[in-house]
Design a protein around this motif. Sequence first.
Motif, mmCIF file in Angstrom:
data_model
loop_
_atom_site.group_PDB
_atom_site.id
_atom_site.type_symbol
_atom_site.label_atom_id
_atom_site.label_comp_id
_atom_site.label_asym_id
_atom_site.label_seq_id
_atom_site.Cartn_x
_atom_site.Cartn_y
_atom_site.Cartn_z
ATOM 1 N N GLU A 21 52.323 37.146 -37.969
ATOM 2 C CA GLU A 21 53.179 36.792 -38.971
ATOM 3 C C GLU A 21 52.643 36.555 -40.412
ATOM 4 O O GLU A 21 53.292 36.702 -41.355
ATOM 5 C CB GLU A 21 54.358 35.715 -38.538
ATOM 6 N N ASN A 22 51.480 35.725 -40.296
ATOM 7 C CA ASN A 22 50.746 35.178 -41.495
ATOM 8 C C ASN A 22 50.165 36.408 -42.534
ATOM 9 O O ASN A 22 49.915 36.127 -43.597
ATOM 10 C CB ASN A 22 49.825 34.461 -41.275
ATOM 11 N N ASP A 23 50.063 37.729 -41.810
ATOM 12 C CA ASP A 23 49.511 38.692 -42.834
ATOM 13 C C ASP A 23 48.084 38.443 -43.290
ATOM 14 O O ASP A 23 47.751 39.009 -44.170
ATOM 15 C CB ASP A 23 50.238 39.284 -43.761
ATOM 16 N N GLU A 24 47.565 37.524 -42.768
ATOM 17 C CA GLU A 24 45.986 37.258 -43.060
ATOM 18 C C GLU A 24 45.017 38.087 -42.151
ATOM 19 O O GLU A 24 43.684 37.623 -42.549
ATOM 20 C CB GLU A 24 45.950 35.655 -43.025
ATOM 21 N N LEU A 25 45.324 38.720 -41.184
ATOM 22 C CA LEU A 25 44.290 39.380 -40.362
ATOM 23 C C LEU A 25 44.249 40.830 -40.838
ATOM 24 O O LEU A 25 44.914 41.380 -41.256
ATOM 25 C CB LEU A 25 45.043 39.369 -38.937
ATOM 26 N N ASN A 26 42.922 40.950 -40.577
ATOM 27 C CA ASN A 26 42.747 42.709 -40.805
ATOM 28 C C ASN A 26 43.218 43.346 -39.756
ATOM 29 O O ASN A 26 43.781 43.116 -38.807
ATOM 30 C CB ASN A 26 41.138 43.090 -41.008
ATOM 31 N N LEU A 27 43.149 44.925 -39.801
ATOM 32 C CA LEU A 27 43.913 45.807 -38.763
ATOM 33 C C LEU A 27 43.171 45.409 -37.442
ATOM 34 O O LEU A 27 43.973 45.211 -36.362
ATOM 35 C CB LEU A 27 43.656 47.146 -39.009
ATOM 36 N N GLU A 28 42.014 45.242 -37.329
ATOM 37 C CA GLU A 28 41.360 45.258 -36.031
ATOM 38 C C GLU A 28 41.691 43.780 -35.462
ATOM 39 O O GLU A 28 41.945 43.739 -34.120
ATOM 40 C CB GLU A 28 39.800 45.184 -36.074
ATOM 41 N N GLU A 29 41.746 42.772 -36.139
ATOM 42 C CA GLU A 29 42.014 41.575 -35.711
ATOM 43 C C GLU A 29 43.355 41.385 -35.133
ATOM 44 O O GLU A 29 43.937 40.746 -34.257
ATOM 45 C CB GLU A 29 41.835 40.343 -36.641
ATOM 46 N N SER A 30 44.248 42.266 -35.929
ATOM 47 C CA SER A 30 45.684 42.220 -35.634
ATOM 48 C C SER A 30 45.940 42.866 -34.223
ATOM 49 O O SER A 30 46.812 42.404 -33.367
ATOM 50 C CB SER A 30 46.347 42.843 -36.708
#
Length: 62
Positions: A21-30
Amino acid sequence: MKEVSFEENMESLEKVVQELENDELNLEESIKKFELGMELSKKCNEFLEDAEKRITVLIKKR
């Protein structure tokens, strides 16, 4: 290897959800976090299904 409790799995799942929910991850991490979250969710569901079966057996024994 130590068995992880339902509560520990839920705590880990909640942490994963917060990270997503924090939107701090890149796509791969997400994607990796989402996969982890799905696995934790599956484990929690298995705990709940097992508990339901055990309770059903206890109720039928009365």
